[in-house]
Design a protein around this motif. Structure first.
Motif, mmCIF file in Angstrom:
data_model
loop_
_atom_site.group_PDB
_atom_site.id
_atom_site.type_symbol
_atom_site.label_atom_id
_atom_site.label_comp_id
_atom_site.label_asym_id
_atom_site.label_seq_id
_atom_site.Cartn_x
_atom_site.Cartn_y
_atom_site.Cartn_z
ATOM 1 N N ALA A 1 55.922 -7.148 94.131
ATOM 2 C CA ALA A 1 55.777 -7.799 92.819
ATOM 3 C C ALA A 1 54.377 -8.394 92.699
ATOM 4 C CB ALA A 1 56.830 -8.898 92.673
ATOM 5 N N GLU A 2 53.898 -8.991 93.783
ATOM 6 C CA GLU A 2 52.574 -9.607 93.769
ATOM 7 C C GLU A 2 51.494 -8.557 93.472
ATOM 8 O OE1 GLU A 2 51.156 -11.272 97.474
ATOM 9 O OE2 GLU A 2 50.016 -12.805 96.377
ATOM 10 N N ASN A 3 51.652 -7.391 94.095
ATOM 11 C CA ASN A 3 50.663 -6.333 93.884
ATOM 12 C C ASN A 3 50.669 -5.854 92.431
ATOM 13 O OD1 ASN A 3 48.715 -4.383 94.684
ATOM 14 N ND2 ASN A 3 50.327 -2.834 94.838
ATOM 15 N N LEU A 4 51.868 -5.592 91.899
ATOM 16 C CA LEU A 4 51.936 -5.078 90.517
ATOM 17 C C LEU A 4 51.438 -6.134 89.525
ATOM 18 C CD1 LEU A 4 55.337 -3.121 90.582
ATOM 19 C CD2 LEU A 4 53.043 -2.226 90.931
ATOM 20 N N PHE A 5 51.773 -7.397 89.779
ATOM 21 C CA PHE A 5 51.270 -8.477 88.924
ATOM 22 C C PHE A 5 49.737 -8.575 89.031
ATOM 23 C CE2 PHE A 5 54.616 -11.764 87.498
ATOM 24 C CZ PHE A 5 55.486 -10.757 87.119
ATOM 25 N N GLY A 6 49.253 -8.370 90.257
ATOM 26 C CA GLY A 6 47.798 -8.421 90.477
ATOM 27 C C GLY A 6 47.094 -7.320 89.695
ATOM 28 N N ILE A 7 47.661 -6.129 89.739
ATOM 29 C CA ILE A 7 47.056 -4.998 89.012
ATOM 30 C C ILE A 7 47.048 -5.300 87.512
ATOM 31 C CG2 ILE A 7 47.370 -2.550 88.396
ATOM 32 C CD1 ILE A 7 48.590 -2.116 91.215
ATOM 33 N N TYR A 8 48.187 -5.794 87.019
ATOM 34 C CA TYR A 8 48.297 -6.084 85.583
ATOM 35 C C TYR A 8 47.256 -7.144 85.176
ATOM 36 C CZ TYR A 8 50.481 -7.121 81.070
ATOM 37 O OH TYR A 8 50.709 -7.298 79.722
ATOM 38 N N SER A 9 47.188 -8.218 85.956
ATOM 39 C CA SER A 9 46.279 -9.325 85.617
ATOM 40 C C SER A 9 44.831 -8.857 85.662
ATOM 41 C CB SER A 9 46.438 -10.482 86.600
ATOM 42 O OG SER A 9 47.784 -10.805 86.771
ATOM 43 N N SER A 10 44.539 -8.083 86.696
ATOM 44 C CA SER A 10 43.161 -7.652 86.876
ATOM 45 C C SER A 10 42.718 -6.728 85.740
ATOM 46 C CB SER A 10 43.075 -6.947 88.226
ATOM 47 O OG SER A 10 41.895 -6.253 88.326
ATOM 48 N N LEU A 11 43.569 -5.773 85.388
ATOM 49 C CA LEU A 11 43.180 -4.842 84.315
ATOM 50 C C LEU A 11 43.092 -5.548 82.970
ATOM 51 C CD1 LEU A 11 45.200 -1.605 85.172
ATOM 52 C CD2 LEU A 11 42.736 -1.943 85.374
ATOM 53 N N LYS B 1 49.014 -16.542 83.816
ATOM 54 C CA LYS B 1 49.323 -16.029 82.472
ATOM 55 C C LYS B 1 50.339 -14.883 82.576
ATOM 56 C CE LYS B 1 47.323 -14.991 78.085
ATOM 57 N NZ LYS B 1 46.640 -13.806 77.606
ATOM 58 N N THR B 2 50.133 -14.008 83.580
ATOM 59 C CA THR B 2 51.069 -12.880 83.753
ATOM 60 C C THR B 2 52.451 -13.403 84.130
ATOM 61 O OG1 THR B 2 49.181 -11.588 84.497
ATOM 62 C CG2 THR B 2 51.351 -10.654 84.924
ATOM 63 N N LEU B 3 52.468 -14.422 85.016
ATOM 64 C CA LEU B 3 53.758 -15.013 85.410
ATOM 65 C C LEU B 3 54.484 -15.578 84.188
ATOM 66 C CD1 LEU B 3 52.807 -16.809 88.736
ATOM 67 C CD2 LEU B 3 54.775 -15.327 88.466
ATOM 68 N N ASN B 4 53.733 -16.310 83.340
ATOM 69 C CA ASN B 4 54.351 -16.889 82.146
ATOM 70 C C ASN B 4 54.890 -15.805 81.219
ATOM 71 O OD1 ASN B 4 53.707 -19.390 83.061
ATOM 72 N ND2 ASN B 4 51.850 -19.602 81.806
ATOM 73 N N GLU B 5 54.172 -14.675 81.179
ATOM 74 C CA GLU B 5 54.559 -13.593 80.274
ATOM 75 C C GLU B 5 55.857 -12.910 80.720
ATOM 76 O OE1 GLU B 5 50.821 -11.523 79.652
ATOM 77 O OE2 GLU B 5 51.896 -9.926 78.587
ATOM 78 N N PHE B 6 56.008 -12.757 82.059
ATOM 79 C CA PHE B 6 57.099 -11.892 82.531
ATOM 80 C C PHE B 6 58.152 -12.565 83.399
ATOM 81 C CE2 PHE B 6 53.579 -8.949 81.696
ATOM 82 C CZ PHE B 6 54.228 -8.060 80.846
ATOM 83 N N SER B 7 57.963 -13.824 83.800
ATOM 84 C CA SER B 7 58.910 -14.401 84.757
ATOM 85 C C SER B 7 60.349 -14.372 84.203
ATOM 86 C CB SER B 7 58.515 -15.820 85.138
ATOM 87 O OG SER B 7 58.660 -16.636 84.024
ATOM 88 N N GLY B 8 61.278 -14.066 85.088
ATOM 89 C CA GLY B 8 62.686 -14.029 84.710
ATOM 90 C C GLY B 8 63.121 -12.705 84.092
ATOM 91 N N ARG B 9 62.145 -11.895 83.652
ATOM 92 C CA ARG B 9 62.530 -10.603 83.050
ATOM 93 C C ARG B 9 62.782 -9.578 84.149
ATOM 94 N NH1 ARG B 9 59.025 -9.272 77.886
ATOM 95 N NH2 ARG B 9 58.179 -11.313 77.410
ATOM 96 N N ASN B 10 63.254 -8.396 83.776
ATOM 97 C CA ASN B 10 63.496 -7.420 84.840
ATOM 98 C C ASN B 10 62.302 -6.484 85.029
ATOM 99 O OD1 ASN B 10 63.770 -5.377 82.924
ATOM 100 N ND2 ASN B 10 65.942 -5.847 82.667
#
Ligand code: AQP
Length: 333
Positions: free
Chosen positions: A246-256, A263-272
């Protein structure tokens, strides 16, 4: 302050998202900062340290150059060339290999990792790879080297070699001791199949990485199959740290998206995961498709690519041959 930058990428095929986020995209940012003098090298001599097919190597030299150009490197602003066209790299490397100590090289973790269990069968080139890297950097009086976390140890060795050369030959400050430029965030993109392993060209599974020339369907299917866990997406950084995929995919999303992890955590936390993966695929396609399309167009014209490399090599040679001549005088030739 203006910086002299040197960095390189090996033309070993399968250029991937890690190479793009961890290296090439930073090369472009550094090029576009005022006053920087940037030299970007397709390090084909380095590629030979592991077995290469000669036909594939030629194709990969052009492909790596096309990736540089398609990502926004400008061969008029930066010097772009392939290493084997500038003989001073080999010559400088020999002079420095007589300064570097076996004990220093024995500590290099990348050799241990790449040589694996059977290090007797590794090439001598793989062992002295960091000395060639030192020559690459030192021949241009480089002040800063953008490197991934994995190359930090090699840069420290380069600094040791420079200092020892200056000391041994009583030539204070002759070889400039360079500084690393390491991006703090997301400097390491991990495999899509194992969040604890680096995304790498040599991973036998194509599903472990997003290649720069992947089409849209491949991106979607690789992200769909990317390893995850069964929990909803994490709520905070502490939880994220315990879940490498999860950390890697979040990292890729944030970086791109050029945004921080919070911000990415706030956007997606709790979702699937499936919801997030759809968004991530869309973002990857949006950011990478223009690069891969441009790469394809550039690769249609091999002569253009060869001309860019030749022009870059002439500019590089003018700097490097002068430095190596001075080195030869200093050692007594
Ligand atoms: N996974 C990665 N994340 C971030 N940066 C990466 N780099 C490589 N992999 C990642 C950075 O890309 C630059 C060029 O690397 P290279 O091609 O010269 O060699 P490498 O680091 O050995 O690349 P690979 O993909 O890992 O190749 P193999 O599989 O052959 O070992 C470097 O700046 C590197 O940090």
């Amino acid at each position: 302050m203006s910086k002299k930058i040197f960095s390189g990428v090996q033309p070993t095929g399968n250029l991937h998202l890690g190479n793009y986020i961890g290296a090439i995209r930073n090369f472009v940012d550094l090029q576009n900062e005022d006053q920087n003098e940037c030299i970007y090298c397709v390090v084909d001599l380095h590629a030979l340290t592991t077995k290469q097919d000669p036909v594939a190597l030629k194709k990969n030299i052009r492909e790596t150059t096309a990736a540089f150009l398609a990502s926004g490197l400008d061969y008029k602003k930066s010097i772009i060339f392939n290493q084997s066209l500038v003989k001073s790299h080999s010559e400088g490397s020999w002079l420095l290999s007589c300064v570097a100590r076996m004990g220093w090289l024995n500590r290099m973790t990348q050799f241990k990792e790449k040589a694996g269990k059977d290090k007797e069968k590794a090439s001598v080139g793989l062992y002295i790879y960091p000395v060639l890297m030192a020559a690459d950097i030192l021949l241009y009086d480089t002040t800063h080297v953008p490197v991934g976390e994995d190359q930090k140890q090699h840069l420290e060795l380069c600094r040791d070699i420079a200092q020892k050369f200056n000391l041994d030959f009583k030539a204070p400050n002759f070889l400039r001791v360079p500084e690393p430029l390491i991006k703090k965030n997301f400097s390491r993109i991990m495999s899509l199949k194992d969040g604890t392993k680096k995304m790498s060209k040599s991973d036998p599974s194509d599903f472990s990485r997003i290649n720069l020339n992947d089409d849209k369907d491949s991106i979607v299917s690789k992200i769909k199959k990317a390893k995850t866990d069964n929990h909803p997406l994490p709520e905070n950084q502490e939880e994220l740290k315990k879940r490498p995929e999860a950390e890697n995919l979040f990292g890729i999303y944030s970086s791109l998206n050029n945004q921080d992890l919070t911000k990415t955590l706030n956007e997606f936390s709790g979702r699937n995961f499936s919801e997030f993966k759809n968004k991530l695929s869309d973002l990857l396609i949006e950011k990478l498709s223009p690069v891969s399309q441009k790469m394809k167009n550039i690769q249609k014209d091999s002569k253009y690519i060869d001309d860019v490399l030749k022009e870059g090599a002439e500019r590089a040679n003018a700097i490097a041959s002068k430095k190596v001549d001075e080195m030869k005088k200093i050692v007594g030739f």
